[in-house]
Design a protein around this motif. Structure first.
Motif, PDB file in Angstrom:
ATOM      1  N   UNK A  57      81.499  23.286   0.428  1.00  0.00           N
ATOM      2  CA  UNK A  57      81.306  21.851   0.199  1.00  0.00           C
ATOM      3  C   UNK A  57      79.949  21.571  -0.464  1.00  0.00           C
ATOM      4  N   UNK A  58      79.497  22.495  -1.296  1.00  0.00           N
ATOM      5  CA  UNK A  58      78.258  22.308  -2.043  1.00  0.00           C
ATOM      6  C   UNK A  58      78.549  21.472  -3.284  1.00  0.00           C
ATOM      7  N   UNK A  59      78.047  20.252  -3.305  1.00  0.00           N
ATOM      8  CA  UNK A  59      78.277  19.397  -4.471  1.00  0.00           C
ATOM      9  C   UNK A  59      77.609  19.970  -5.717  1.00  0.00           C
ATOM     10  N   UNK A  60      76.455  20.617  -5.519  1.00  0.00           N
ATOM     11  CA  UNK A  60      75.749  21.189  -6.671  1.00  0.00           C
ATOM     12  C   UNK A  60      76.599  22.251  -7.357  1.00  0.00           C
ATOM     13  N   UNK A  61      77.202  23.126  -6.557  1.00  0.00           N
ATOM     14  CA  UNK A  61      78.078  24.137  -7.151  1.00  0.00           C
ATOM     15  C   UNK A  61      79.365  23.512  -7.679  1.00  0.00           C
ATOM     16  N   UNK A  62      79.859  22.471  -6.986  1.00  0.00           N
ATOM     17  CA  UNK A  62      81.063  21.808  -7.443  1.00  0.00           C
ATOM     18  C   UNK A  62      80.883  21.183  -8.813  1.00  0.00           C
ATOM     19  N   UNK A  63      79.712  20.587  -9.044  1.00  0.00           N
ATOM     20  CA  UNK A  63      79.435  19.988 -10.351  1.00  0.00           C
ATOM     21  C   UNK A  63      79.356  21.047 -11.452  1.00  0.00           C
ATOM     22  N   UNK A  64      79.031  22.291 -11.038  1.00  0.00           N
ATOM     23  CA  UNK A  64      78.981  23.389 -12.003  1.00  0.00           C
ATOM     24  C   UNK A  64      80.334  24.095 -12.141  1.00  0.00           C
ATOM     25  N   UNK A  65      81.370  23.469 -11.555  1.00  0.00           N
ATOM     26  CA  UNK A  65      82.741  24.019 -11.625  1.00  0.00           C
ATOM     27  C   UNK A  65      82.869  25.372 -10.941  1.00  0.00           C
TER      28      UNK A  65
END
Length: 636
Positions: free
Chosen positions: A481-489
């Motif tokens: 649930x890391x948004x930072x990694x999620x934004x990096x796909x």
């Protein structure tokens, strides 16, 4: 002369002993139709003679013992023979700490069994030829049996309609309507291959083709033979002359001996006269007949269950054992848990309805415990897939040096690899390779030890399911649930939630690099799958069946704040150990409470059921995830 007189009693005892042993084996195994009669023409029951010896000792030459065997045969008796088990023996269950009695085998709690068959070779057993593979218990010598029996104290409100109730005359209807008891968990009322029905009677049918004698005047026959007798001789035989059972129970070679042994002592074996056994069955049937007649519909399952419990108590009383003594090994709270779970089972399994033998088909519903499933992907044409978030296992993965290992979580009954390749649809018991009964048992080797993934070989050539597995052959499923990694796909987003599915090598790489924190990561050994199909339930299966059909689950609209709170609770769960069991369960329940839609008056009304569900959850986790079903205290 005096010496000869003293030798005679000793010689008589030895000869009598040899004849007695021979007769016992002959009757128990061969079921001979040869009987012995007194001068009055009455059949002599060797069990009654043995009971007389147990009670009074060997006869004296100074006493008048003429007719003693025939006299004993006419009296009631009951005595313990454990560990000797014969055809006609009564098994009475004794509550133990084994949590199976509180979960999926509640029917064994306070049960009474009549042994109907004993193998000629107890060590190796007989091959089980009629029971479907999925109904056979896992374990050593699976597929063989040494003892078979009928559970006597689980009467239902069901009747078997042999005739068409709409077209049959009243006389035909009454001559072919059979009150049904649950005889056991093999080929029972819910078997996929149909139910095996059997009958007990005391009609004196001595033909081996018609009946097999069990004890005294009680004999055993098939339902088809009993129906033929009633149809051909309606004035002589009626269905109420028979006690009819759906299904039977059996024990593998060595299994019953272990269950009777000092370490477990789950059964007491009794030798009881046939009239007492029959009287107990008739008293239970009287109560069941009231329920079947519709006189007490609101209390049906309680009346049926209580009638069976009374039988259990009565057999104990006949050997001078009080209920308090029989249950003394368990704390009152754990005994209460077992009793409540048996009551739940009775409500679902003893109160059923009429059915026709030719077209009967039914399926059991599993008792649900408090869980928080999270869909992995939305509804598709063939299934819905999800994971249970709040069930940590007694296994962990060491992801980063100097940090605590990450608990592996039980996501459901389907392991990851068989989900990916679709082989979970195959018959689970198609091959008996002696493997694990459940997917989670494969991880017991990791108990209290970390699993270092640097030692695992990964293959990047496997086709995926369209959810990020195209080149990941891990045995586990990872989410973050890391948004930072999620934004990096990094990973595949699950719907509109801020939760992503991530490949194992990517997860480990980012954890070791410090760009993904352990408390933002979860790993699962397995998944839950709800298949769809036109013939599955009222809504065609899938998650909708659970929600709208069975009402066992609900869909909750949640925001990021709620997801954050639940995740924080679950991130504090530890690897499942005996010491950490209660704290893990507390976190499980707090997470479930946060996601439940109604915590007000409705929840208060069902407080007792919620307490029972909590106890069942603890029992489930202790037995299935911790692997400690015998030494975990679960109280209500």
């Amino acid at each position: 002369m005096m010496q000869t007189t003293k030798a005679l009693p000793l010689l008589a005892i030895c000869v009598l002993g040899e004849a007695f042993v021979f007769t016992t084996r002959h009757r128990c195994i061969k079921r001979s139709s040869t009987h012995h009669f007194s001068s009055a023409g009455e059949e002599i029951d060797w069990r009654a003679f043995r009971a007389s010896l147990v009670q009074n000792g060997l006869p004296s030459l100074d006493n008048d013992s003429s007719g003693g065997s025939a006299s004993a045969a006419s009296k009631s008796y009951a005595h313990i023979t454990t560990p000797l088990v014969e055809v006609g023996s009564i098994l009475v269950s004794i509550p133990t700490s084994d949590l199976c009695q509180g979960l999926d085998q509640q029917y064994w709690h306070r049960s009474v069994v009549l042994i109907t068959e004993v193998s000629d070779n107890l060590a190796h057993g007989n091959i089980e030829q009629t029971v479907p593979d999925e109904e056979l218990a896992m374990g050593e010598k699976r597929g063989k049996w040494s003892y078979r029996g009928l559970m006597l104290n689980r009467h239902t409100n069901s009747v078997l309609l042999g005739s068409d109730g709409e077209t049959a005359t009243l006389e035909e209807y009454e001559c072919d309507t059979w009150k049904i008891q649950r005889g056991g968990d093999l080929l029972g009322l819910d078997s996929t291959l149909g139910t095996q029905f059997a009958c007990l009677h005391r009609l004196g049918l001595h033909s081996d083709a018609a009946s097999s004698k069990l004890i005294g005047n009680i004999s055993y026959t098939t339902l088809s033979i009993a129906q033929s007798l009633c149809n051909e001789n309606p004035t002589k035989y009626r269905p109420d002359d028979f006690i009819t059972f759906g299904g039977f129970c059996s024990w593998r070679p060595g299994q019953l001996e272990r269950e009777m042994g000092e370490d477990r002592a789950e059964w007491i074996v009794l030798s009881v006269d046939w009239q007492t056994i029959w009287d107990e069955l008739q008293q239970q049937r009287e109560k069941a007949s009231q329920v079947i007649a519709g006189d007490c519909a609101d209390e049906a399952h309680e009346i049926l269950l209580n009638a069976g419990t009374i039988m259990w108590r009565n057999f104990l009383e006949k050997i001078g054992m009080e209920e308090e003594q029989a249950t003394s090994r368990l704390p009152a709270g754990q005994l209460g848990f077992y009793d409540k779970m048996l009551n739940v089972w009775a409500e679902e399994q003893l109160v059923r309805g009429s059915f026709n033998k030719d077209d009967y088909n039914d399926e059991d519903e599993d008792i649900d415990t408090q869980t928080t499933p999270k869909p992995i992907r939305p509804e598709s044409a063939d299934c819905t897939v999800g994971v249970i978030l709040n069930h940590p296992m007694s296994a962990a993965i060491e992801c980063k040096e100097s940090e605590d290992p990450l608990p592996i979580r039980y996501g459901g009954p389907i392991d990851i690899e068989t989900w990916r390749d679709g082989s979970y649809r195959d018959d689970y018991f198609e091959e008996d390779d002696g493997g694990d009964e459940e997917v989670y048992e494969g991880f017991m080797d990791y108990q209290n030890n970390g699993v270092n993934f640097e030692d695992m070989a990964l293959d990047d050539d496997v086709d995926g399911e369209g959810v990020g597995f195209e080149d990941d052959e891990s045995s586990f499923l990872w989410i973050h649930r890391s948004k930072a990694l999620g934004l990096k796909k990094v990973g595949t987003q699950l719907g509109s939630s801020h939760i992503w599915l991530i490949k194992e090598d990517d997860a480990l790489e980012h954890i070791q690099a410090g760009t993904l924190q352990l408390h933002d990561t979860m790993v699962f050994s397995s998944v839950s799958i709800w298949e769809k199909g036109t013939g599955l339930g009222m809504y065609g299966g899938g998650l909708q069946e659970q929600v709208d059909g069975l009402h066992s689950m609900e869909v909750i609209e949640v925001d990021d704040h709620q997801i954050h709170n639940v995740w924080q609770i679950l991130a504090n769960q530890n690897v499942l150990t005996k010491e950490a069991l209660d704290t893990n369960i507390d976190a499980t329940i707090r997470a479930w409470n946060l996601m439940s839609s109604d915590r007000g008056e409705k929840a208060h009304r069902h407080k007792s059921k919620e307490r029972l569900a909590t106890a069942a959850l603890k029992a489930y986790m202790a037995r299935n995830l911790l692997g400690d079903p015998l030494n975990t205290l679960v109280e209500l």
